[in-house]
Design a protein around this motif. Sequence first.
Motif, short mmCIF file in Angstrom:
data_model
loop_
_atom_site.label_atom_id
_atom_site.label_comp_id
_atom_site.label_asym_id
_atom_site.label_seq_id
_atom_site.Cartn_x
_atom_site.Cartn_y
_atom_site.Cartn_z
N ALA A 104 0.82 -1.21 0.00
CA ALA A 104 0.00 0.00 0.00
C ALA A 104 0.85 1.25 0.00
O ALA A 104 1.99 1.27 0.49
N ALA A 105 0.30 2.32 -0.57
CA ALA A 105 0.96 3.62 -0.53
C ALA A 105 0.97 4.13 0.91
O ALA A 105 0.15 3.71 1.74
N ASN A 106 1.89 5.03 1.20
CA ASN A 106 1.99 5.56 2.55
C ASN A 106 0.84 6.50 2.90
O ASN A 106 0.61 6.80 4.07
N SER A 107 0.12 6.97 1.90
CA SER A 107 -1.02 7.85 2.14
C SER A 107 -2.22 7.03 2.64
O SER A 107 -2.60 6.05 2.00
N PRO A 108 -2.84 7.44 3.76
CA PRO A 108 -4.01 6.70 4.27
C PRO A 108 -5.15 6.63 3.25
O PRO A 108 -5.92 5.68 3.26
N ASP A 109 -5.24 7.63 2.38
CA ASP A 109 -6.32 7.65 1.39
C ASP A 109 -6.13 6.59 0.30
O ASP A 109 -7.09 6.28 -0.42
N LEU A 110 -4.93 6.06 0.17
CA LEU A 110 -4.66 5.11 -0.90
C LEU A 110 -4.48 3.67 -0.40
O LEU A 110 -4.12 2.79 -1.17
N VAL A 111 -4.74 3.44 0.89
CA VAL A 111 -4.62 2.08 1.41
C VAL A 111 -5.81 1.26 0.94
O VAL A 111 -6.96 1.65 1.14
N PRO A 112 -5.59 0.13 0.27
CA PRO A 112 -6.70 -0.68 -0.21
C PRO A 112 -7.59 -1.19 0.93
O PRO A 112 -7.14 -1.35 2.06
N ASP A 113 -8.85 -1.41 0.61
CA ASP A 113 -9.77 -2.03 1.55
C ASP A 113 -9.63 -3.53 1.37
O ASP A 113 -10.37 -4.16 0.62
N TRP A 114 -8.67 -4.10 2.07
CA TRP A 114 -8.34 -5.51 1.86
C TRP A 114 -9.51 -6.41 2.22
O TRP A 114 -10.04 -6.34 3.33
N GLN A 115 -9.91 -7.27 1.29
CA GLN A 115 -10.97 -8.24 1.52
C GLN A 115 -10.34 -9.63 1.64
O GLN A 115 -9.97 -10.24 0.64
N ILE A 116 -10.22 -10.09 2.87
CA ILE A 116 -9.55 -11.35 3.14
C ILE A 116 -10.57 -12.49 3.09
O ILE A 116 -11.60 -12.45 3.77
N GLY A 117 -10.30 -13.49 2.27
CA GLY A 117 -11.18 -14.64 2.15
C GLY A 117 -10.75 -15.77 3.06
O GLY A 117 -10.13 -15.55 4.11
N GLU A 118 -11.03 -16.99 2.64
CA GLU A 118 -10.78 -18.12 3.51
C GLU A 118 -9.32 -18.56 3.50
O GLU A 118 -8.56 -18.27 2.57
N CYS A 119 -8.97 -19.25 4.55
CA CYS A 119 -7.63 -19.86 4.62
C CYS A 119 -7.61 -21.07 3.70
O CYS A 119 -8.49 -21.94 3.78
N VAL A 120 -6.61 -21.13 2.82
CA VAL A 120 -6.55 -22.23 1.85
C VAL A 120 -5.40 -23.20 2.11
O VAL A 120 -5.28 -24.22 1.45
N GLY A 121 -4.56 -22.88 3.08
CA GLY A 121 -3.44 -23.78 3.35
C GLY A 121 -2.75 -23.43 4.65
O GLY A 121 -2.68 -22.25 5.04
N THR A 122 -2.27 -24.44 5.36
CA THR A 122 -1.50 -24.26 6.59
C THR A 122 -0.21 -25.06 6.46
O THR A 122 -0.25 -26.25 6.14
N TRP A 123 0.90 -24.39 6.71
CA TRP A 123 2.22 -25.01 6.57
C TRP A 123 2.96 -24.93 7.90
O TRP A 123 2.75 -23.99 8.69
N TRP A 124 3.81 -25.91 8.14
CA TRP A 124 4.52 -26.01 9.41
C TRP A 124 6.03 -26.14 9.17
O TRP A 124 6.46 -26.85 8.27
N ARG A 125 6.77 -25.44 10.03
CA ARG A 125 8.24 -25.58 10.02
C ARG A 125 8.61 -26.38 11.27
O ARG A 125 8.50 -25.87 12.40
N PRO A 126 9.05 -27.63 11.10
CA PRO A 126 9.33 -28.48 12.27
C PRO A 126 10.52 -28.01 13.10
O PRO A 126 10.51 -28.08 14.33
N ASN A 127 11.57 -27.53 12.40
CA ASN A 127 12.82 -27.17 13.07
C ASN A 127 13.29 -25.82 12.55
O ASN A 127 12.66 -25.21 11.68
N PHE A 128 14.39 -25.35 13.07
CA PHE A 128 14.97 -24.09 12.59
C PHE A 128 15.75 -24.35 11.31
O PHE A 128 16.97 -24.15 11.23
N GLU A 129 15.04 -24.83 10.32
CA GLU A 129 15.61 -25.16 9.02
C GLU A 129 14.66 -24.66 7.94
O GLU A 129 13.52 -24.27 8.22
N THR A 130 15.11 -24.66 6.70
CA THR A 130 14.33 -24.09 5.60
C THR A 130 13.04 -24.85 5.29
O THR A 130 12.00 -24.23 5.06
N PRO A 131 13.02 -26.19 5.24
CA PRO A 131 11.82 -26.90 4.76
C PRO A 131 10.58 -26.65 5.61
O PRO A 131 10.65 -26.58 6.85
#
Length: 204
Positions: free
Chosen positions: A102-129
Motif C-alpha cells: 500500500a501507498a503511505n497515504s491513508p487515502d490510498l490504502v486498499p480495503d483488503w478483503q480477506i477470504g478463507e484460509c486455503v493452506g496451513t504449513w509447518w516448520r518443524p525445526n529451525f531449518e528451511t523446509p
Amino acid sequence: MESTSSPVVNTYPLSNYTSGNKERKVAKDTSIADRLARMKLNYMKEGMRTSVEGILMVYEDNHPHVLVLQIGGTFRRLPGGRLKPGENEIEGLKRKLSSKLAANSPDLVPDWQIGECVGTWWRPNFETPMYPYIPAHIPKPKECKKLFIVHLPEWEYFEVPKNMKLVAIPLFELYDNSQRYDAVISAIPLQLSRFQFNLIPNST
C-alpha cells in the motif's frame, strides 16, 4: 448425490493493477542462516512463530496468475509476514499487506478483503523446509504459516518497496515446480484446485 458448487474467485485482468515505488524495505537478515538464527532467538522469547500470507489473483492471456514479490533476481515470496504475539490473523494480514503493497497515504490504502484460509504449513525445526502437516515426531513446531485468499477489487494501485518487484506468475508455471519456487508457492495450484476462477473482462 448432488455435487457441491465450487467457491468462486472473481479475477480481473493484470492490466487493471498499477504500481509505483516507495522507500526500500531494509532486510533484517542478509542470509537464510541469519533469518533462521533470528527465528530461533524469537522462538525462545515468544514461542512458535505465526505468519500469514496473501494469495492475490489476477489473469492474463485467459489464465489465472498469482501476484508475488520478487527480491533480487530469483527470490520470490507471497506478501505477508509474521504476526505480533496475540494478533488476529485477518487484521495482521491486512497490516502486512499494507506494509508491502500500500501507498503511505491513508487515502490510498486498499480495503483488503480477506477470504478463507486455503493452506496451513509447518516448520518443524529451525531449518528451511516447511510441510503441509506436522511430522509425528515433532511435538513443538517452530512456525505455523497460513495462506489466505485475498479478493481484489476490479482496479487497484499498489506501492512496492524500491528493492522489490511485484510480478504475476501463471499457475501452470508454479505447478509441480519446487525446483524453481519453494514448496509453499509451488503448491498454490493444488491448494486452489477446488476454486472456480471467474475471469471478468474490463467493464469499460
